[in-house]
Design a protein around this motif. Structure first.
Motif, mmCIF file in Angstrom:
data_model
loop_
_atom_site.group_PDB
_atom_site.id
_atom_site.type_symbol
_atom_site.label_atom_id
_atom_site.label_comp_id
_atom_site.label_asym_id
_atom_site.label_seq_id
_atom_site.Cartn_x
_atom_site.Cartn_y
_atom_site.Cartn_z
ATOM 1 N N LEU A 20 6.397 2.291 -4.091
ATOM 2 C CA LEU A 20 6.506 0.941 -3.555
ATOM 3 C C LEU A 20 5.145 0.506 -3.022
ATOM 4 N N SER A 21 4.872 -0.777 -3.177
ATOM 5 C CA SER A 21 3.627 -1.360 -2.674
ATOM 6 C C SER A 21 3.946 -2.478 -1.701
ATOM 7 N N CYS A 22 3.100 -2.624 -0.712
ATOM 8 C CA CYS A 22 3.210 -3.711 0.257
ATOM 9 C C CYS A 22 1.833 -4.326 0.388
ATOM 10 N N ALA A 23 1.660 -5.483 -0.198
ATOM 11 C CA ALA A 23 0.375 -6.171 -0.172
ATOM 12 C C ALA A 23 0.400 -7.276 0.869
ATOM 13 N N SER A 25 -1.400 -10.656 2.717
ATOM 14 C CA SER A 25 -2.334 -11.772 2.611
ATOM 15 C C SER A 25 -2.319 -12.535 3.921
ATOM 16 N N GLY A 26 -3.480 -13.107 4.269
ATOM 17 C CA GLY A 26 -3.569 -13.803 5.542
ATOM 18 C C GLY A 26 -3.556 -12.869 6.741
ATOM 19 N N TYR A 27 -3.806 -11.598 6.481
ATOM 20 C CA TYR A 27 -3.638 -10.588 7.538
ATOM 21 C C TYR A 27 -4.328 -9.325 7.067
ATOM 22 N N SER A 28 -5.024 -8.665 7.967
ATOM 23 C CA SER A 28 -5.641 -7.383 7.634
ATOM 24 C C SER A 28 -4.845 -6.257 8.251
ATOM 25 N N PHE A 29 -4.596 -5.228 7.443
ATOM 26 C CA PHE A 29 -3.899 -4.061 7.951
ATOM 27 C C PHE A 29 -4.781 -3.195 8.848
ATOM 28 N N SER A 30 -6.044 -3.497 8.939
ATOM 29 C CA SER A 30 -6.953 -2.699 9.748
ATOM 30 C C SER A 30 -6.524 -2.715 11.207
ATOM 31 N N VAL A 48 11.830 4.376 7.652
ATOM 32 C CA VAL A 48 11.651 5.486 6.719
ATOM 33 C C VAL A 48 10.337 6.201 7.012
ATOM 34 N N ALA A 49 9.283 5.416 7.147
ATOM 35 C CA ALA A 49 7.959 5.975 7.405
ATOM 36 C C ALA A 49 7.088 4.908 8.050
ATOM 37 N N ARG A 50 6.101 5.359 8.815
ATOM 38 C CA ARG A 50 5.148 4.456 9.449
ATOM 39 C C ARG A 50 3.750 5.016 9.292
ATOM 40 N N ILE A 51 2.787 4.110 9.258
ATOM 41 C CA ILE A 51 1.396 4.538 9.205
ATOM 42 C C ILE A 51 0.574 3.666 10.130
ATOM 43 N N GLY A 52 -0.274 4.306 10.913
ATOM 44 C CA GLY A 52 -1.232 3.624 11.763
ATOM 45 C C GLY A 52 -2.582 3.694 11.105
ATOM 46 N N THR A 53 -3.145 2.575 10.761
ATOM 47 C CA THR A 53 -4.356 2.586 9.949
ATOM 48 C C THR A 53 -5.610 2.953 10.732
ATOM 49 N N SER A 71 0.838 5.696 2.472
ATOM 50 C CA SER A 71 -0.622 5.668 2.424
ATOM 51 C C SER A 71 -1.114 4.235 2.516
ATOM 52 N N HIS A 72 -2.393 4.118 2.810
ATOM 53 C CA HIS A 72 -3.000 2.807 2.998
ATOM 54 C C HIS A 72 -4.298 2.736 2.223
ATOM 55 N N ASP A 73 -4.464 1.674 1.461
ATOM 56 C CA ASP A 73 -5.703 1.408 0.740
ATOM 57 C C ASP A 73 -6.363 0.210 1.408
ATOM 58 N N SER A 74 -7.413 0.467 2.165
ATOM 59 C CA SER A 74 -8.037 -0.620 2.907
ATOM 60 C C SER A 74 -8.718 -1.626 1.989
ATOM 61 N N ALA A 75 -9.269 -1.146 0.874
ATOM 62 C CA ALA A 75 -9.943 -2.066 -0.047
ATOM 63 C C ALA A 75 -8.954 -3.053 -0.662
ATOM 64 N N GLU A 76 -7.748 -2.572 -0.948
ATOM 65 C CA GLU A 76 -6.706 -3.427 -1.533
ATOM 66 C C GLU A 76 -5.852 -4.101 -0.470
ATOM 67 N N ASN A 77 -6.032 -3.704 0.796
ATOM 68 C CA ASN A 77 -5.197 -4.225 1.886
ATOM 69 C C ASN A 77 -3.717 -4.065 1.544
ATOM 70 N N THR A 78 -3.393 -2.869 1.093
ATOM 71 C CA THR A 78 -2.056 -2.571 0.591
ATOM 72 C C THR A 78 -1.599 -1.225 1.152
#
Length: 125
Positions: A20-23, A25-30, A48-53, A71-78
């Motif tokens: 699953l992907s969560c993209a 927009s208008g917001y940075s996951f950083s 189910v799961a959480r991630i702190g970037t 997992s988190h991909d900062s370049a894709e903000n996903t």
């Protein structure tokens, strides 16, 4: 405006995998906490799961640990949720959600103000 869009759901057989992907927009996951939740009709939405970037720090429920990877991909903000060895009990609508702050402080659906529309996962025998 914060927008989260989930994708990657579908129908698989027992033992199969989905990512699953969560993209955003208008917001940075950083520097935020992102959670994957699931819900079936008539039941409460459960984490189910959480991630702190900012760590990253990752947290899993007992049912997800060992089978799912967030997992988190900062370049894709996903943010991704890799789900392996799926079982019928994993069938649900899956949502991603996010908020500012540390994941250690926020564990329930009520703690997250921003949500996507969800993606359906169906696991059949």
């Amino acid at each position: 405006q914060v927008r989260l869009e989930e994708s990657g759901g579908g129908s698989v057989q027992v033992g199969g995998s989905l990512r699953l992907s969560c993209a955003a927009s208008g917001y940075s996951f950083s520097g935020t906490c992102i959670g994957w939740f699931r819900q079936n009709p008539g039941k409460q939405r459960e984490v189910v799961a959480r991630i702190g970037t900012d760590g990253p720090s990752k947290y899993y429920t007992a049912s997800a640990r060992g089978r799912f990877t967030i997992s988190h991909d900062s370049a894709e903000n996903t943010v991704y949720l890799q789900m392996n060895n799926l079982a019928p009990g994993d069938s649900a609508m899956y949502y991603c959600a996010t908020r500012q702050g540390r994941c250690t402080d926020y564990k329930t659906a009520e703690s997250f103000p921003y949500w996507g529309q969800g993606t359906q996962v169906t696991v059949s025998a």
